[in-house]
Each structure stands twice: as structure tokens, then as C-alpha cells.
Design a protein around this motif. Structure first.
Motif, mmCIF file in Angstrom:
data_model
loop_
_atom_site.group_PDB
_atom_site.id
_atom_site.type_symbol
_atom_site.label_atom_id
_atom_site.label_comp_id
_atom_site.label_asym_id
_atom_site.label_seq_id
_atom_site.Cartn_x
_atom_site.Cartn_y
_atom_site.Cartn_z
ATOM 1 N N GLU A 1 -2.176 -16.916 3.719
ATOM 2 C CA GLU A 1 -3.412 -16.413 3.134
ATOM 3 C C GLU A 1 -3.564 -16.966 1.719
ATOM 4 N N PRO A 2 -4.791 -17.259 1.312
ATOM 5 C CA PRO A 2 -5.013 -17.793 -0.033
ATOM 6 C C PRO A 2 -4.391 -16.940 -1.135
ATOM 7 N N ILE A 3 -4.459 -15.620 -1.027
ATOM 8 C CA ILE A 3 -3.903 -14.767 -2.083
ATOM 9 C C ILE A 3 -2.397 -14.964 -2.226
ATOM 10 N N ASP A 4 -1.713 -15.168 -1.096
ATOM 11 C CA ASP A 4 -0.269 -15.393 -1.153
ATOM 12 C C ASP A 4 0.045 -16.738 -1.816
ATOM 13 N N PHE A 5 -0.751 -17.755 -1.512
ATOM 14 C CA PHE A 5 -0.558 -19.059 -2.154
ATOM 15 C C PHE A 5 -0.855 -18.973 -3.645
ATOM 16 N N ASN B 1 -9.782 -18.372 -7.997
ATOM 17 C CA ASN B 1 -11.109 -18.334 -7.386
ATOM 18 C C ASN B 1 -11.505 -19.685 -6.800
ATOM 19 N N ILE B 2 -11.084 -20.763 -7.422
ATOM 20 C CA ILE B 2 -11.340 -22.095 -6.859
ATOM 21 C C ILE B 2 -10.692 -22.205 -5.478
ATOM 22 N N ILE B 3 -9.442 -21.780 -5.375
ATOM 23 C CA ILE B 3 -8.733 -21.802 -4.091
ATOM 24 C C ILE B 3 -9.420 -20.868 -3.097
ATOM 25 N N LYS B 4 -9.724 -19.660 -3.523
ATOM 26 C CA LYS B 4 -10.337 -18.659 -2.643
ATOM 27 C C LYS B 4 -11.627 -19.175 -2.024
ATOM 28 N N TYR B 5 -12.526 -19.658 -2.855
ATOM 29 C CA TYR B 5 -13.829 -20.071 -2.339
ATOM 30 C C TYR B 5 -13.764 -21.361 -1.528
ATOM 31 N N THR B 6 -12.911 -22.288 -1.888
ATOM 32 C CA THR B 6 -12.835 -23.523 -1.104
ATOM 33 C C THR B 6 -12.183 -23.292 0.257
ATOM 34 N N ARG C 1 -12.325 -20.533 2.092
ATOM 35 C CA ARG C 1 -13.100 -19.683 2.996
ATOM 36 C C ARG C 1 -14.474 -20.229 3.332
ATOM 37 N N HIS C 2 -14.924 -21.289 2.667
ATOM 38 C CA HIS C 2 -16.321 -21.717 2.820
ATOM 39 C C HIS C 2 -16.716 -22.041 4.259
ATOM 40 N N LYS C 3 -15.813 -22.596 5.054
ATOM 41 C CA LYS C 3 -16.152 -22.944 6.445
ATOM 42 C C LYS C 3 -16.289 -21.722 7.334
ATOM 43 N N HIS C 4 -15.703 -20.600 6.924
ATOM 44 C CA HIS C 4 -15.658 -19.415 7.767
ATOM 45 C C HIS C 4 -16.500 -18.257 7.234
ATOM 46 N N LYS C 5 -17.125 -18.445 6.052
ATOM 47 C CA LYS C 5 -17.890 -17.322 5.501
ATOM 48 C C LYS C 5 -19.259 -17.771 4.999
ATOM 49 N N ASN C 6 -19.352 -18.286 3.783
ATOM 50 C CA ASN C 6 -20.664 -18.512 3.163
ATOM 51 C C ASN C 6 -21.044 -19.977 2.957
ATOM 52 N N GLY C 7 -20.305 -20.904 3.535
ATOM 53 C CA GLY C 7 -20.682 -22.314 3.479
ATOM 54 C C GLY C 7 -20.919 -22.844 2.081
ATOM 55 N N LEU C 8 -22.079 -23.451 1.903
ATOM 56 C CA LEU C 8 -22.429 -24.085 0.636
ATOM 57 C C LEU C 8 -22.344 -23.117 -0.543
ATOM 58 N N GLU C 9 -22.736 -21.873 -0.348
ATOM 59 C CA GLU C 9 -22.677 -20.887 -1.439
ATOM 60 C C GLU C 9 -21.258 -20.754 -1.989
ATOM 61 N N ASP C 10 -20.266 -20.718 -1.106
ATOM 62 C CA ASP C 10 -18.881 -20.617 -1.568
ATOM 63 C C ASP C 10 -18.442 -21.878 -2.296
ATOM 64 N N LEU C 11 -18.894 -23.035 -1.849
ATOM 65 C CA LEU C 11 -18.555 -24.276 -2.569
ATOM 66 C C LEU C 11 -19.197 -24.295 -3.951
ATOM 67 N N GLN C 12 -20.389 -23.765 -4.065
ATOM 68 C CA GLN C 12 -21.047 -23.685 -5.375
ATOM 69 C C GLN C 12 -20.309 -22.715 -6.294
ATOM 70 N N LYS C 13 -19.814 -21.630 -5.729
ATOM 71 C CA LYS C 13 -19.022 -20.694 -6.522
ATOM 72 C C LYS C 13 -17.729 -21.365 -6.988
ATOM 73 N N ALA C 14 -17.087 -22.119 -6.101
ATOM 74 C CA ALA C 14 -15.863 -22.836 -6.475
ATOM 75 C C ALA C 14 -16.156 -23.812 -7.609
ATOM 76 N N ARG C 15 -17.280 -24.512 -7.531
ATOM 77 C CA ARG C 15 -17.659 -25.453 -8.585
ATOM 78 C C ARG C 15 -17.893 -24.736 -9.908
#
Length: 67
Positions: A19-23, A35-40, A42-56
Motif C-alpha cells: 500500500e502507498p502509505i506503507d511505502f 501526496n505525490i506518491i499517493k495521487y500517482t 491511485r490515479h488509474k483506479h480512482k480520479n484519473g487526470l484529477e489525481d495527476l493534477q493533484k500530484a503535480r
């Protein structure tokens, strides 16, 4: 049917072998890095582009700490 645990084991964070939190914790990452790790991850399985924008957003803030 088994009910999904949305708090402790949400599906969008349990796709891989760790899990990302463990890493994040194992690498002693700070808030921005985590947060960069978290959003990148999960983006394929949750919010897509929105999560990549949050990571950015968090990546841009992290970059600013070097300036």
C-alpha cells in the motif's frame, strides 16, 4: 458478498503488493512527497487526470523548496 473496507483497505490503494502509505512511511517521506506518491499510484483506479493534477500541485510545491 464481502463489504469493502473503505477506511483501512480501499481498493484504489490495494492494487499492488504494497500500500502507498506503507511505502511512504518506510521511506520517511514528508507530506509533499507522500501526496505525490499517493495521487500517482491511485490515479488509474480512482480520479484519473484529477489525481495527476493533484500530484503535480504537490510536486510543484516540493520543487519550490529547492529554490
Amino acid at each position: 458478498m464481502k463489504k469493502q473496507d473503505l477506511i483501512n483497505k480501499p481498493a484504489h490503494y490495494t492494487q499492488g503488493s504494497i500500500e502507498p502509505i506503507d511505502f511512504i512511511e518506510s521511506q520517511n517521506m514528508n507530506f509533499l512527497e507522500g501526496n505525490i506518491i499517493k495521487y500517482t499510484t491511485r490515479h488509474k483506479h480512482k480520479n484519473g487526470l484529477e489525481d495527476l493534477q493533484k500530484a503535480r500541485f504537490y510536486l510543484d510545491r516540493l520543487i519550490k523548496t529547492y529554490g
